[in-house]
Design a protein around this motif. Structure first.
Motif, PDB file in Angstrom:
ATOM      1  N   TYR A 128       1.180   0.305   6.802  1.00 56.64           N
ATOM      2  CA  TYR A 128       0.186   1.340   6.566  1.00 56.64           C
ATOM      3  C   TYR A 128      -0.554   1.030   5.274  1.00 56.64           C
ATOM      4  CZ  TYR A 128       3.306   3.980   3.261  1.00 56.64           C
ATOM      5  OH  TYR A 128       4.114   4.380   2.221  1.00 56.64           O
ATOM      6  N   ILE A 168      -3.032   3.387   2.382  1.00 52.95           N
ATOM      7  CA  ILE A 168      -3.633   4.661   1.991  1.00 52.95           C
ATOM      8  C   ILE A 168      -4.563   4.388   0.824  1.00 52.95           C
ATOM      9  CG2 ILE A 168      -3.229   7.039   1.275  1.00 52.95           C
ATOM     10  CD1 ILE A 168      -0.331   6.725   2.285  1.00 52.95           C
ATOM     11  N   ALA A 174      -5.805   7.358   5.249  1.00 51.47           N
ATOM     12  CA  ALA A 174      -4.572   6.643   5.596  1.00 51.47           C
ATOM     13  C   ALA A 174      -4.651   6.104   7.012  1.00 51.47           C
ATOM     14  CB  ALA A 174      -3.364   7.570   5.463  1.00 51.47           C
TER      15      ALA A 174
END
Length: 221
Positions: free
Chosen positions: A62, A64, A73
């Protein structure tokens, strides 16, 4: 759990940013080799932006981005049925409603493959003046494990931000005992001490972490 559930459990932007920074600092102590780290944080990703990231080493990740506009995000679970490589393109709704102020991140090359396809199965955002995190309207596929977009796995340490959650995760990931008091110290964003560093990893010193502390933007005093 889906990205919609994750979004409901996230704190305000400033709190999440501080937590992501602490996760990166914990991993910097536990894993001095940056290439092997799970969590990272670059508080100077650009002149106005910071970025938190996660890579599990198996293809899941991920990122962000924290900016003056708010926070954006995106997560990618490579085995999700919502993967653009499984669904033959972006899953409907995942990126369709991203506000204009975050469109640059949708198209960001670092978050796309070599053909310009956004590598994403889950996405959420929060504008600076908004009262909550938001997601697109998505018709999720049914999966036996109940995590169709991978959000439950990807963001597990952002929805459960307790020291005990990190300790459980880190002991499984690093396969070593993890000192809970030292974890709490860093999750509270208290300045690092030699004792805290040694409690987590006796093979590294506070001085050797200077570059990481600066990159992460972790408080020095």
């Amino acid at each position: 759990m889906t990205i919609e559930d994750v979004a409901r459990q996230l704190p305000e932007i400033a709190v999440l940013r501080e937590h992501c920074r602490s996760l990166a600092m914990l991993d910097a102590v536990l894993s001095p080799d940056w290439e092997d780290r799970y969590h990272s944080f670059d508080h100077r990703w650009s002149e106005t932006e910071a970025m938190a990231s996660m890579r599990d080493g198996s293809g899941d990740e991920y990122a962000i981005v924290f900016s003056p506009a708010g926070a954006y995000a995106r997560g990618f679970a490579h085995e999700s049925p919502m993967s653009p490589y499984v669904a033959d393109g972006l899953w409907p709704g995942v990126l369709d409603e991203v506000p204009a102020c975050f469109q640059a991140y949708v198209e960001e090359p670092a978050f796309s493959d070599e053909d310009g396809m956004p590598v994403v199965t889950a996405c959420m955002w929060r504008e600076a003046d908004a009262g909550c995190w938001q997601t697109g309207a998505i018709d999720f596929p049914e999966v036996p494990e109940g995590d169709p977009d991978g959000a439950q796995y990807l963001f597990q340490l952002l929805t459960d931000r307790t020291p005990e959650a990190f300790q459980r995760w880190a002991e499984d990931y690093y396969e070593v005992p993890i000192a809970l008091e030292a974890v709490s110290h860093i999750l509270d964003s208290r300045p690092l001490t030699e004792a805290v560093v040694t409690a987590l990893n006796p093979e590294i010193t506070l001085a050797e972490l200077a570059k990481d502390i600066a990159e992460i933007g972790y408080p020095a005093r």
